[in-house]
Design a protein around this motif. Structure first.
Motif, short mmCIF file in Angstrom:
data_model
loop_
_atom_site.label_atom_id
_atom_site.label_comp_id
_atom_site.label_asym_id
_atom_site.label_seq_id
_atom_site.Cartn_x
_atom_site.Cartn_y
_atom_site.Cartn_z
N VAL A 241 37.48 3.73 13.79
CA VAL A 241 38.94 3.73 13.77
C VAL A 241 39.49 2.90 14.92
N TYR A 242 38.77 2.90 16.03
CA TYR A 242 39.29 2.31 17.26
C TYR A 242 39.46 0.80 17.18
N GLN A 243 40.62 0.35 17.65
CA GLN A 243 40.87 -1.08 17.80
C GLN A 243 40.86 -1.39 19.29
N GLY A 244 40.00 -2.29 19.73
CA GLY A 244 39.93 -2.65 21.13
C GLY A 244 41.08 -3.56 21.53
N LEU A 245 41.14 -3.85 22.81
CA LEU A 245 42.17 -4.73 23.34
C LEU A 245 41.51 -5.89 24.06
N PRO A 246 40.93 -6.82 23.33
CA PRO A 246 40.26 -7.95 23.98
C PRO A 246 41.22 -8.74 24.86
N GLY A 247 40.72 -9.13 26.03
CA GLY A 247 41.55 -9.89 26.95
C GLY A 247 42.34 -9.02 27.91
N HIS A 248 42.27 -7.71 27.75
CA HIS A 248 42.97 -6.79 28.63
C HIS A 248 41.97 -5.95 29.42
N LYS A 249 42.46 -5.21 30.39
CA LYS A 249 41.59 -4.46 31.30
C LYS A 249 41.17 -3.13 30.67
N TYR A 250 39.88 -2.83 30.80
CA TYR A 250 39.33 -1.58 30.27
C TYR A 250 38.57 -0.88 31.40
N VAL A 251 38.85 0.42 31.59
CA VAL A 251 38.17 1.21 32.62
C VAL A 251 37.64 2.48 31.98
N GLU A 252 36.37 2.77 32.19
CA GLU A 252 35.79 4.03 31.73
C GLU A 252 35.46 4.88 32.95
N ILE A 253 36.00 6.09 32.98
CA ILE A 253 35.77 7.00 34.09
C ILE A 253 34.54 7.84 33.78
N ALA A 254 33.47 7.61 34.49
CA ALA A 254 32.22 8.35 34.27
C ALA A 254 32.45 9.83 34.57
N GLY A 255 32.17 10.68 33.59
CA GLY A 255 32.32 12.12 33.76
C GLY A 255 33.69 12.66 33.43
N GLY A 256 34.65 11.77 33.15
CA GLY A 256 36.00 12.22 32.82
C GLY A 256 36.13 12.61 31.35
N ASN A 257 37.07 13.49 31.04
CA ASN A 257 37.29 13.87 29.64
C ASN A 257 38.74 13.65 29.23
N HIS A 258 39.12 14.15 28.08
CA HIS A 258 40.44 13.87 27.51
C HIS A 258 41.54 14.61 28.28
N SER A 259 41.37 15.91 28.46
CA SER A 259 42.42 16.70 29.11
C SER A 259 42.54 16.39 30.59
N GLY A 260 41.54 15.70 31.17
CA GLY A 260 41.57 15.36 32.59
C GLY A 260 42.62 14.34 32.96
N VAL A 261 43.29 13.76 31.97
CA VAL A 261 44.41 12.87 32.27
C VAL A 261 45.57 13.68 32.85
N GLY A 262 45.66 14.94 32.44
CA GLY A 262 46.69 15.84 32.96
C GLY A 262 46.06 17.07 33.58
N HIS A 263 46.89 18.04 33.91
CA HIS A 263 46.43 19.33 34.43
C HIS A 263 46.72 20.40 33.38
N TYR A 264 45.84 20.51 32.41
CA TYR A 264 45.95 21.51 31.35
C TYR A 264 44.58 21.66 30.70
N GLY A 265 44.47 22.57 29.78
CA GLY A 265 43.21 22.70 29.04
C GLY A 265 42.75 24.14 28.95
N PRO A 266 41.59 24.35 28.28
CA PRO A 266 40.76 23.31 27.65
C PRO A 266 41.39 22.80 26.35
N GLN A 267 41.04 21.57 26.00
CA GLN A 267 41.54 20.94 24.78
C GLN A 267 40.61 21.30 23.63
N THR A 268 41.15 22.01 22.64
CA THR A 268 40.33 22.42 21.48
C THR A 268 40.90 21.94 20.16
N TYR A 269 42.02 21.23 20.20
CA TYR A 269 42.68 20.80 18.96
C TYR A 269 43.09 19.34 19.09
N PRO A 270 42.86 18.53 18.08
CA PRO A 270 42.33 18.85 16.74
C PRO A 270 40.81 19.03 16.71
#
Length: 298
Positions: A241-270
């Motif tokens: 499903v994913y469409q990349g963004l060629p030519g733009h900056k991409y950063v992967e945070i090792a050990g990070g998850n989805h809800s770690g962008v904010g202060h909430y969780g755990p994320q169980t939905y969907p």
């Protein structure tokens, strides 16, 4: 503590019925009218009543069940984020407005403020959950507006008009703006950035972009930040499903998850999020540093 607008009790199934009516009935009234006319011509008033009645009942039941599920999975901000918001509010580093919270740089809004960021929360997430991230960015001299998406907490409801209102309110000094978001908020931020000429930069946090997304304007720079344990992102990536963004900056945070962008969780939905293998504070620090460096880069 933050105002009651962020509490789960402030939304009901009726709010989602109204949203459904606005998004479907009002938006597609011409098509629906055409269907009604066809049914009337084919079978007369009796067939029209039967089809409309059955359709309305089935739709109402589906909207009711779906709405209950959304309300059940609403995410409230952790106490740490609520405390950070309250501290900033008391020190006048946050201004709470009707449709957004404005996090001010240390020097306030001035000619030295290089850029403003409008940020769209993830689906069902309390906007205060992003208080720590917004505070760290504002400490770097960035003006940050976190949208209040109550009562539905769905970024799909954000319109160009809503963004224009923010820009008109805050644009007297700041003339360079970025838009960003988390999860569904990232997807909606991309759509708004691609279809308007309002923003110079785009920040996507854990957002999956369908392959049919419109291209970004050539003068827009984008940053995409994803956690290595973000199962909501990577599950869609594996499905193609994913469409990349060629030519733009991409950063992967090792050990990070989805809800770690904010202060909430755990994320169980969907689906269930991956388990974070680094501290939440560490994921937030990396995210804030990468975002600030990208936004402040000339």
């Amino acid at each position: 503590m933050p105002s009651p607008r962020s509490k789960s009790g402030s939304v009901s199934v009726w709010d989602f019925y109204v949203l459904f009516f606005r998004l479907v009935i009002v938006t597609h009234w011409i098509k629906l009218t055409a269907v009604v006319l066809v049914l009337f011509c084919l079978g007369g008033f009796r067939l029209l009543l039967v089809v409309v009645g059955v359709g309305a009942a089935a739709t109402g039941f589906a909207v009711h069940k779906f709405s209950q599920n959304l309300i059940k999975h609403r995410q409230e901000a952790f106490p740490e984020a609520q405390n950070e918001f309250q501290k900033r509010l008391e020190s006048k580093r946050v201004i709470r407005k009707e449709r957004y919270d404005l996090y001010l740089p240390t020097s306030g809004i001035s000619k030295t403020t290089k850029i403003g960021l409008i940020f769209l929360p993830g689906a069902l997430v309390d906007s205060v959950a992003y208080a720590v991230l917004a505070s760290q960015l504002s400490d770097q001299g960035i003006l940050v507006a976190i949208l209040n998406l109550e009562p539905h907490r769905l970024a799909m409801t954000v319109t160009k008009a809503a963004l224009m209102a923010i820009l008109q309110d805050e644009n007297s000094i700041i003339h360079k703006w970025a838009i960003g978001g988390h999860s569904m908020g990232a997807k909606r931020a991309y759509d708004l950035c691609a279809t308007t000429n309002l923003f110079a930069k785009l920040v996507l946090c854990g957002g999956v972009l369908p392959r049919n997304c419109p291209p970004l304007p050539p003068n827009v720079a984008a940053l995409q930040v994803v956690g290595s344990e973000d199962q909501l992102f990577w599950s869609q990536h594996k499905k193609g499903v994913y469409q990349g963004l060629p030519g733009h900056k991409y950063v992967e945070i090792a050990g990070g998850n989805h809800s770690g962008v904010g202060h909430y969780g755990p994320q169980t939905y969907p689906i269930c999020d991956g388990e974070r293998t680094i501290a939440l504070e560490e994921q937030q620090r990396i995210l804030a540093e990468e975002t600030a460096e990208f936004l402040l880069d000339e």
